[in-house]
Motif scaffolding. Structure first.
Motif, short mmCIF file in Angstrom:
data_model
loop_
_atom_site.label_atom_id
_atom_site.label_comp_id
_atom_site.label_asym_id
_atom_site.label_seq_id
_atom_site.Cartn_x
_atom_site.Cartn_y
_atom_site.Cartn_z
N ALA A 120 -3.24 -3.54 -8.33
CA ALA A 120 -2.43 -2.84 -9.33
C ALA A 120 -1.40 -1.93 -8.66
N LEU A 121 -1.80 -1.26 -7.59
CA LEU A 121 -0.85 -0.42 -6.85
C LEU A 121 0.29 -1.26 -6.27
N ALA A 122 -0.07 -2.40 -5.67
CA ALA A 122 0.96 -3.26 -5.08
C ALA A 122 1.92 -3.77 -6.14
N ALA A 123 1.39 -4.19 -7.28
CA ALA A 123 2.25 -4.70 -8.36
C ALA A 123 3.12 -3.59 -8.95
N THR A 124 2.56 -2.39 -9.02
CA THR A 124 3.34 -1.26 -9.56
C THR A 124 4.47 -0.89 -8.61
N LYS A 125 4.20 -0.91 -7.29
CA LYS A 125 5.26 -0.64 -6.33
C LYS A 125 6.39 -1.66 -6.46
N GLU A 126 5.99 -2.93 -6.58
CA GLU A 126 7.01 -3.98 -6.72
C GLU A 126 7.81 -3.80 -8.00
N LYS A 128 0.85 -1.19 0.00
CA LYS A 128 0.00 0.00 0.00
C LYS A 128 0.89 1.24 0.00
N PRO A 129 0.54 2.26 -0.78
CA PRO A 129 1.36 3.46 -0.84
C PRO A 129 1.50 4.10 0.54
N VAL A 130 2.70 4.61 0.82
CA VAL A 130 2.98 5.25 2.11
C VAL A 130 3.38 6.70 1.85
N VAL A 131 2.73 7.62 2.56
CA VAL A 131 2.96 9.05 2.40
C VAL A 131 3.55 9.60 3.69
N ALA A 132 4.70 10.28 3.61
CA ALA A 132 5.28 10.96 4.77
C ALA A 132 4.77 12.39 4.81
N LYS A 133 4.34 12.81 6.01
CA LYS A 133 3.82 14.17 6.21
C LYS A 133 4.67 14.85 7.27
N LEU A 134 5.46 15.83 6.84
CA LEU A 134 6.40 16.48 7.75
C LEU A 134 6.04 17.95 7.96
N ALA A 135 5.72 18.28 9.20
CA ALA A 135 5.52 19.67 9.56
C ALA A 135 6.80 20.27 10.12
N GLY A 136 7.81 19.42 10.33
CA GLY A 136 9.07 19.89 10.91
C GLY A 136 10.24 19.06 10.44
N PRO A 137 11.41 19.26 11.03
CA PRO A 137 12.67 18.67 10.55
C PRO A 137 12.73 17.15 10.67
N ALA A 138 13.63 16.57 9.88
CA ALA A 138 14.00 15.17 9.99
C ALA A 138 15.52 15.08 9.99
N ARG A 139 16.04 14.19 10.77
CA ARG A 139 17.48 14.00 10.84
C ARG A 139 17.80 12.51 10.82
N ALA A 140 18.95 12.19 10.23
CA ALA A 140 19.50 10.84 10.29
C ALA A 140 18.44 9.79 9.96
#
Length: 258
Positions: free
Chosen positions: A201-207, A94-106
């Motif tokens: 179809a989404l799963a196969a496309t990701k693969e 399943k598609p995974v979306v990251a939602k960042l309101a602030g910093p990311a490190r390492a």
């Protein structure tokens, strides 16, 4: 013990929220354990179509919890568990979306890179700060390096320089950087589009996107022809083509989608 990672599922969208602002959502043993459990649950849940990784507080994720990592046992446990989390995200059907309101490190940047789509507020910043504390960004390189061109990777991994969301978008780490007050709408725009895709179809496309290409073009075409034929003849393909002909939404699209 209070939960550090929360899960909410609405309209087929599973939102997993890191909620440990006291240590900038660092990857403590408890947070890693709960994150893995929630990822496992939503990947197995047939009602979930899209996964969103979000956070509370001012920081998305500061990487490994360095206070915990001072002990050899804790460090070894983290070394074993964190790759499994990155692999869960990267290989999720399943598609995974990251939602960042602030910093990311390492390690936090490693999570961002593992996601299919990453959206951040323009004020978010990023850094591969490992070399500045005497360690190597080894584990996260597995998800980060496929996103960056070699020149950018050499510069940012070796210098540990902090860079902004605009540059993160330019180099391929982010899909979109928007004003902070537009972040919710931008993430919703992506999740609505992703929910229109057929699950298999989404799963196969990701693969397909993450698979290694054969060295010979003829072998690549043969493999892709098999994949194409399988899905054209499958239930989703038949339903999608019927829906197109009948000018309606396919059965898998949520009824209240735009």
């Amino acid at each position: 013990m209070d939960e550090l990672v929360h899960l909410v599922v609405e309209r087929g969208i599973a939102t997993i929220t890191l909620d440990s602002p006291r240590n900038r959502n660092a990857l403590s043993a408890q947070l890693r354990r709960e994150l893995r459990a929630h990822l496992t649950a939503v990947i197995a849940d047939g009602a979930v179509r899209v996964i969103v990784l979000a956070h509370t507080g001012t920081v998305f994720c500061a990487g490994m919890d360095l206070k915990e990592s001072r002990s050899a046992d804790a460090e070894q446990q983290g070394v074993q568990e964190f790759p499994a989390i990155l692999e869960q995200i990267w290989t999720s059907p399943k598609p995974v979306v990251a939602k960042l309101a602030g910093p990311a490190r390492a390690g936090g940047v490693g999570i961002v890179a593992a996601c299919d789509i990453a959206v951040a507020a323009e004020t978010a910043t990023f850094a591969f700060s490992e070399v500045r504390i005497g360690v190597v960004p080894a584990v996260i390189s597995v998800t980060v390096l496929p996103r960056l061109n070699p020149r950018q990777a050499h510069e940012l991994f070796l210098t540990g320089e902090t860079f902004d969301a605009r540059r993160a978008t330019e180099i391929g780490l982010l899909n979109s950087a928007v004003a902070a007050d537009a972040l919710d709408a931008e993430v919703e725009r992506y999740t609505d589009m992703l929910a229109r895709g057929a699950p298999r179809a989404l799963a196969a496309t990701k693969e397909m996107l993450s698979s290694q290409r054969p060295s010979k073009m003829s072998e690549a075409f043969a493999r892709m022809l098999e994949l194409s034929a399988e899905h054209f003849a499958g239930a989703e393909g038949r339903e999608g083509m019927r829906a197109f002909a009948e000018k309606r939404k396919p059965a898998w699209v949520p009824e209240n989608s735009k």
